[in-house]
Design a protein around this motif. Structure first.
Motif, short mmCIF file in Angstrom:
data_model
loop_
_atom_site.label_atom_id
_atom_site.label_comp_id
_atom_site.label_asym_id
_atom_site.label_seq_id
_atom_site.Cartn_x
_atom_site.Cartn_y
_atom_site.Cartn_z
N ILE A 96 0.88 -1.17 0.00
CA ILE A 96 0.00 0.00 0.00
C ILE A 96 0.91 1.21 0.00
O ILE A 96 1.86 1.19 0.79
CB ILE A 96 -1.00 -0.01 1.18
N MET A 150 -9.54 -2.61 0.88
CA MET A 150 -8.40 -1.91 1.49
C MET A 150 -8.74 -0.59 2.18
O MET A 150 -7.93 -0.10 2.96
CB MET A 150 -7.31 -1.67 0.44
N PHE A 151 -9.87 -0.01 1.87
CA PHE A 151 -10.11 1.34 2.37
C PHE A 151 -11.35 1.50 3.25
O PHE A 151 -11.32 2.23 4.24
CB PHE A 151 -10.19 2.33 1.20
N TYR A 154 -10.93 -0.15 6.93
CA TYR A 154 -9.80 0.50 7.62
C TYR A 154 -10.24 1.89 8.08
O TYR A 154 -10.01 2.30 9.22
CB TYR A 154 -8.59 0.61 6.68
N THR A 155 -10.89 2.59 7.17
CA THR A 155 -11.33 3.96 7.48
C THR A 155 -12.37 3.95 8.60
O THR A 155 -12.33 4.79 9.51
CB THR A 155 -11.90 4.62 6.21
N GLN A 158 -10.51 3.46 11.73
CA GLN A 158 -9.67 4.62 12.05
C GLN A 158 -10.50 5.82 12.54
O GLN A 158 -10.12 6.50 13.47
CB GLN A 158 -8.86 5.00 10.81
N TRP A 159 -11.62 6.06 11.88
CA TRP A 159 -12.36 7.30 12.14
C TRP A 159 -13.72 7.10 12.78
O TRP A 159 -14.41 8.06 13.11
CB TRP A 159 -12.58 8.06 10.81
N ARG A 173 -4.80 11.26 0.72
CA ARG A 173 -3.42 11.24 1.23
C ARG A 173 -2.65 10.06 0.63
O ARG A 173 -1.45 10.10 0.52
CB ARG A 173 -3.44 11.08 2.76
N ILE A 174 -3.38 8.99 0.31
CA ILE A 174 -2.73 7.80 -0.23
C ILE A 174 -2.86 7.81 -1.75
O ILE A 174 -3.97 7.74 -2.28
CB ILE A 174 -3.42 6.52 0.28
N TYR A 184 5.84 4.64 0.57
CA TYR A 184 4.60 5.25 1.06
C TYR A 184 4.50 6.71 0.63
O TYR A 184 3.44 7.22 0.38
CB TYR A 184 4.53 5.14 2.59
N ASN A 275 -0.52 -2.96 7.80
CA ASN A 275 -1.91 -2.52 7.95
C ASN A 275 -2.86 -3.72 7.89
O ASN A 275 -2.60 -4.68 7.16
CB ASN A 275 -2.30 -1.55 6.81
N ARG A 285 -3.38 -1.22 12.55
CA ARG A 285 -2.05 -1.60 12.07
C ARG A 285 -1.18 -2.08 13.22
O ARG A 285 -1.48 -1.81 14.39
CB ARG A 285 -1.37 -0.44 11.34
N TYR A 315 -6.01 13.17 16.12
CA TYR A 315 -6.44 13.51 14.77
C TYR A 315 -7.68 14.41 14.82
O TYR A 315 -8.66 14.04 15.46
CB TYR A 315 -6.88 12.25 14.01
N TYR A 350 -5.29 18.38 9.53
CA TYR A 350 -4.56 17.13 9.48
C TYR A 350 -3.17 17.39 8.86
O TYR A 350 -2.87 16.95 7.77
CB TYR A 350 -5.38 16.17 8.61
N1 UDP Z 1 -6.34 4.28 4.63
C1 UDP Z 1 -7.03 3.12 4.35
N2 UDP Z 1 -6.34 1.93 4.28
C2 UDP Z 1 -5.02 1.85 4.53
C3 UDP Z 1 -4.30 3.02 4.83
C4 UDP Z 1 -4.99 4.23 4.90
O1 UDP Z 1 -8.25 3.14 4.15
O2 UDP Z 1 -4.45 0.73 4.48
C5 UDP Z 1 -7.09 5.56 4.68
C6 UDP Z 1 -7.64 5.83 6.08
O3 UDP Z 1 -8.86 6.53 5.98
C7 UDP Z 1 -6.58 6.71 6.66
C8 UDP Z 1 -6.20 7.58 5.46
O4 UDP Z 1 -6.25 6.64 4.36
O5 UDP Z 1 -7.06 7.49 7.71
C9 UDP Z 1 -4.86 8.25 5.53
O6 UDP Z 1 -3.86 7.29 5.81
P1 UDP Z 1 -2.45 7.69 6.48
O7 UDP Z 1 -1.58 6.49 6.44
O8 UDP Z 1 -1.98 8.94 5.83
O9 UDP Z 1 -2.89 7.98 7.98
P2 UDP Z 1 -1.95 8.31 9.26
O10 UDP Z 1 -0.65 7.63 9.05
O11 UDP Z 1 -1.88 9.81 9.34
O12 UDP Z 1 -2.71 7.70 10.41
#
Ligand code: UDP
Length: 381
Positions: A96, A150-151, A154-155, A158-159, A173-174, A184, A275, A285, A315, A350
């Protein structure tokens, strides 16, 4: 209490940069820090296995900004470190950001060239001219199958929000790579400080004009500190106003619960960060710190990251509702004389590390260009 030239709340990137700049310009600086250490969320220390670990999650420095790069090099030597992340998806391990190998592994393809990758993406993506949210941003880039794998989850982990409830910028960001590049980041400078971030912050703050008060909550002693030239506040913006009446509702933040395991084995995983984008586990992760800088130890330490609502705010949560609330706070903040709100939490943005350095340096330059002889020296360093 006697007059303080510069009062700074918080000893993280923004606070330490402003402290260093003002101290070098001859001002007396007092830094107030709630925690028992400097360096904010960059804080790192050696653990019981002799491994340098970051207390608040891995911090990978990367920048294209020459001024920031030169600035951070004044306080530490840096070694090149290109960060890579892998993800465990469907019992497979893939790079990723998504690149050619990610597609080949997950979908049993044999893509080799950029053109082939472009064609695969064109067949799979759902184009959006202007992605309105994180879901559209990902669908636009890689399509629904990779989105799901993948997204999406995870999102959510995370959120505590699905991508459609977040600004497109979060998921943007990715990037997506049309080649085999598995780094990365793609910035010109990617490096880690030799000796760690804490040591670098010690150097930034090591100046006769700087006093640092640890274990001190600014809001507990605020009334004794009213005689200052300028105040720079780097904490959460809503906390600053929480004692005032008729304020907007509180802003949302995400925090991380870091669960550490010290293991009696040489390595746990093949990469610094792995991750877990699936729903099968609750953490996002696992970070194995000894990979950073190829540290040697017969043992290892891993940290699982669980993102949570409560706890230290890490965050801001970028969506429209929070942006609206933040704007209300900003109106109040802008009315205050000689008080400035700086950094990720105070600006509810952010920021990456280099953006935090940059914003602090820019603010100093804007406020002090004429007065500070050192600035010219800095910009031509
Ligand atoms: N993200 C995802 N899958 C992954 C990595 C990232 O869906 O494997 C999404 C997720 O929403 C995350 C955002 O991309 O919050 C930004 O990722 P980043 O690695 O920049 O987050 P950080 O390292 O700041 O926590």
């Amino acid at each position: 209490m006697k007059k303080i030239d510069i009062l700074i709340i918080g000893a993280g990137i923004s606070g330490a940069t402003l402290a260093e700049r003002y101290a070098s310009a001859g001002k007396k600086v007092l830094v107030i820090e709630k925690r028992d250490h400097i360096a904010g969320n960059c804080y790192d220390e050696y653990d019981e296995n002799g491994i340098l670990v970051s207390k608040y999650g891995a911090h990978l420095f990367h920048t294209n900004d020459e001024e920031v790069w030169k600035y951070v090099n004044r306080f530490s030597e840096w070694y090149p470190w290109e960060h890579r992340v892998i993800a465990r998806v469907d019992d497979k391990t893939v790079p990723i950001p998504v690149n050619i190998r990610t597609v080949n592994i997950l979908f049993d393809q044999n893509l080799e060239t950029e053109e082939e990758m472009q064609t695969w993406l064109a067949e799979n993506r759902i184009p959006f001219e202007r992605a309105k949210n994180g879901e559209e941003a990902v669908l636009n880039r890689v399509g629904p199958v990779l989105y799901e794998k993948m997204f999406k989850h995870y999102t959510k982990k995370q959120w505590d929000k699905f991508p459609e409830e977040l600004h497109a910028s979060v998921l943007e960001r990715i990037p997506v790579r049309y080649n085999h590049d598995d780094r990365y980041f793609s910035d010109r400078y990617q490096a880690l400080p030799k000796g760690g971030y804490t040591q670098m912050f010690e150097k930034m703050l090591d100046h006769p004009n700087i006093t640092v008060l640890l274990n001190t909550d600014y809001f507990d002693i605020k009334d004794q500190l009213e005689d200052f030239g300028k105040l720079f506040y780097t904490g959460p913006v809503d906390r600053f106003f929480e004692f005032k009446d008729r304020m907007p509702e509180k802003l949302e933040y995400r925090s991380i619960n870091f669960v550490t395991e010290h293991l009696d084995q040489e390595y746990f995983q093949e990469n610094s960060v792995v991750n877990y984008p699936g729903q099968d586990v609750d953490f996002t992760r696992i970070v194995e710190y000894k990979h950073f800088g190829n540290q040697k130890s017969p043992k290892t330490s891993i940290v699982k990251e669980y993102t949570v609502d409560e706890g230290e705010p890490y965050y801001p949560v970028p969506n429209e509702k929070n942006q609206r609330i933040y704007k209300e706070y900003k109106k109040h903040a802008d009315q205050l004389k000689d008080i400035y709100f700086v950094g990720r939490l105070a600006n509810y943005k952010y920021f990456n590390m280099d953006q935090a350095f940059k914003n602090a340096l820019d603010l100093f330059a804007t406020l002090e260009t004429e007065k500070c002889e050192d600035h010219e020296k800095l910009t031509v360093l």
